[in-house]
Design a protein around this motif. Structure first.
Motif, PDB file in Angstrom:
ATOM      1  N   VAL A   5      77.985  18.828  51.000  1.00 21.48           N
ATOM      2  CA  VAL A   5      78.706  17.552  51.041  1.00 21.48           C
ATOM      3  C   VAL A   5      80.207  17.789  51.116  1.00 21.48           C
ATOM      4  N   VAL A   6      80.722  18.734  50.297  1.00 24.09           N
ATOM      5  CA  VAL A   6      82.150  19.035  50.317  1.00 24.09           C
ATOM      6  C   VAL A   6      82.575  19.532  51.687  1.00 24.09           C
ATOM      7  N   LYS A   7      81.780  20.392  52.294  1.00 24.40           N
ATOM      8  CA  LYS A   7      82.126  20.905  53.615  1.00 24.40           C
ATOM      9  C   LYS A   7      82.102  19.785  54.651  1.00 24.40           C
ATOM     10  N   ASP A   8      81.193  18.791  54.456  1.00 21.13           N
ATOM     11  CA  ASP A   8      81.108  17.695  55.401  1.00 21.13           C
ATOM     12  C   ASP A   8      82.278  16.735  55.244  1.00 21.13           C
ATOM     13  N   VAL A   9      82.704  16.498  53.978  1.00 21.27           N
ATOM     14  CA  VAL A   9      83.819  15.577  53.728  1.00 21.27           C
ATOM     15  C   VAL A   9      85.137  16.204  54.151  1.00 21.27           C
ATOM     16  N   TYR A  10      85.327  17.529  53.903  1.00 22.19           N
ATOM     17  CA  TYR A  10      86.569  18.219  54.214  1.00 22.19           C
ATOM     18  C   TYR A  10      86.314  19.313  55.257  1.00 22.19           C
ATOM     19  N   PRO A  11      86.095  18.945  56.500  1.00 24.00           N
ATOM     20  CA  PRO A  11      85.866  19.967  57.516  1.00 24.00           C
ATOM     21  C   PRO A  11      87.106  20.831  57.703  1.00 24.00           C
ATOM     22  N   SER A  12      86.898  22.095  57.991  1.00 30.34           N
ATOM     23  CA  SER A  12      88.019  23.024  58.147  1.00 30.34           C
ATOM     24  C   SER A  12      88.739  22.757  59.457  1.00 30.34           C
ATOM     25  N   VAL A  13      90.068  22.853  59.438  1.00 31.43           N
ATOM     26  CA  VAL A  13      90.835  22.681  60.671  1.00 31.43           C
ATOM     27  C   VAL A  13      90.588  23.840  61.606  1.00 31.43           C
ATOM     28  N   LEU A  14      90.052  24.940  61.104  1.00 31.80           N
ATOM     29  CA  LEU A  14      89.715  26.056  61.971  1.00 31.80           C
ATOM     30  C   LEU A  14      88.537  25.713  62.868  1.00 31.80           C
ATOM     31  N   GLU A  15      87.697  24.762  62.447  1.00 32.44           N
ATOM     32  CA  GLU A  15      86.553  24.347  63.241  1.00 32.44           C
ATOM     33  C   GLU A  15      86.908  23.196  64.183  1.00 32.44           C
ATOM     34  N   HIS A  16      87.834  22.375  63.782  1.00 31.53           N
ATOM     35  CA  HIS A  16      88.206  21.213  64.595  1.00 31.53           C
ATOM     36  C   HIS A  16      89.707  21.275  64.876  1.00 31.53           C
ATOM     37  N   ASP A  17      90.053  21.800  66.017  1.00 32.97           N
ATOM     38  CA  ASP A  17      91.461  21.943  66.381  1.00 32.97           C
ATOM     39  C   ASP A  17      92.000  20.604  66.878  1.00 32.97           C
ATOM     40  N   GLY A  18      93.313  20.495  66.915  1.00 33.73           N
ATOM     41  CA  GLY A  18      93.944  19.284  67.389  1.00 33.73           C
ATOM     42  C   GLY A  18      95.426  19.506  67.609  1.00 33.73           C
ATOM     43  N   SER A  19      96.120  18.462  68.002  1.00 33.89           N
ATOM     44  CA  SER A  19      97.549  18.535  68.267  1.00 33.89           C
ATOM     45  C   SER A  19      98.254  17.402  67.547  1.00 33.89           C
ATOM     46  N   LEU A  20      99.573  17.572  67.403  1.00 30.43           N
ATOM     47  CA  LEU A  20     100.406  16.583  66.725  1.00 30.43           C
ATOM     48  C   LEU A  20     101.726  16.445  67.462  1.00 30.43           C
ATOM     49  N   PHE A  21     102.289  15.260  67.344  1.00 27.69           N
ATOM     50  CA  PHE A  21     103.649  15.045  67.841  1.00 27.69           C
ATOM     51  C   PHE A  21     104.441  14.387  66.717  1.00 27.69           C
ATOM     52  N   ILE A  22     105.530  15.014  66.322  1.00 23.63           N
ATOM     53  CA  ILE A  22     106.309  14.556  65.165  1.00 23.63           C
ATOM     54  C   ILE A  22     107.738  14.245  65.616  1.00 23.63           C
ATOM     55  N   LYS A  23     108.173  13.044  65.296  1.00 24.49           N
ATOM     56  CA  LYS A  23     109.537  12.626  65.607  1.00 24.49           C
ATOM     57  C   LYS A  23     110.449  12.952  64.435  1.00 24.49           C
ATOM     58  N   LEU A  24     111.591  13.599  64.710  1.00 21.97           N
ATOM     59  CA  LEU A  24     112.552  13.980  63.682  1.00 21.97           C
ATOM     60  C   LEU A  24     113.799  13.118  63.763  1.00 21.97           C
TER      61      LEU A  24
END
Length: 229
Positions: free
Chosen positions: A16-35
């Motif tokens: 259950v813990v692994k399902d609620v908090y999936p690792s970012v190593l398994e699900h990659d993604g991108s971000l855009f941050i405005k400064l």
């Protein structure tokens, strides 16, 4: 039986813990941050500083693009430094929720480092941003040095992506095994106290006996004294 039950429950909890908090190593993604940053303590709205593009959250691949400070902005930053004020940044992650993250450092530390700072992006187990902070790595305090305005033009920033780490899982199996051993020992009678009644309660019996002996002797003396008269 109890051990098997609790062991199966522990396995389910881990899944259950692994399902609620999936690792970012398994699900990659991108971000855009405005400064953005605050260069004037009398103005409530910040001005644009640049942006950070995180191409891969899994490996922390980032690209930072920052504006050159204008002469007026350099003077404002120098003014914050000389008046011992704080320099603040506001980072906004573009996505479903545009939540700004505010971080601040002493303006004199930023000026004396000649705009050399570090930006840290902290992610949780699901890859969501939980904090964005600014650090001046080359300075731990202000030295009071005067920095020429021409050295307050370009930011040289390093960006780091920090992943949350899974905490240790309790050793439930060992605990259940110990409970099973204690239960079996009680059933075999290993934990029973087979001492005699006197061995168990001698500290209570002896004082009572002493009191009774003293009381009997006193009564005997009183009886003898009455017969003599």
């Amino acid at each position: 039986m109890i051990y098997k039950y609790f062991f199966s429950v522990s396995v389910v909890l881990v899944l259950v813990v692994k399902d609620v908090y999936p690792s970012v190593l398994e699900h990659d993604g991108s971000l855009f941050i405005k400064l953005e940053h605050y260069l004037d303590e009398n103005i409530s709205e910040p001005t644009e500083r640049g942006n950070i593009s995180v191409q891969s959250m899994r490996i922390g691949q980032t690209h930072v693009n920052q504006n050159q400070l204008t002469p007026q902005e350099s003077k404002l930053l120098s003014g914050l430094s000389s008046s011992n004020q704080f320099y603040k940044i506001r980072a906004t992650v573009n996505g479903k929720e545009d939540k700004p993250y505010i971080s601040s450092v002493k303006a004199c530390m930023l000026a004396e480092s000649e705009l050399d700072d570090r930006l840290s992006i902290s992610l949780d187990y699901a890859g969501r941003v939980v904090a964005i902070s600014q650090i001046i790595a080359s300075k731990s305090s202000c030295e009071g040095a005067t920095v020429p305005l021409e050295k307050l033009k370009y930011f040289t920033s390093n960006v780091y992506v920090r992943h949350a780490e899974m905490g240790p899982i309790p050793d439930t199996a060992s605990y259940i095994q110990r409970l099973e051993r204690e239960k079996e020992a009680k059933e075999r009678g290993e934990g029973k106290d087979n001492r005699s009644l006197f061995a168990k309660y001698w500290m209570y019996i002896i004082p009572v006996v002493i009191v009774l002996v003293i009381s009997s002797a006193t009564n005997a003396e009183n009886g003898g004294a009455g017969g003599a008269s």
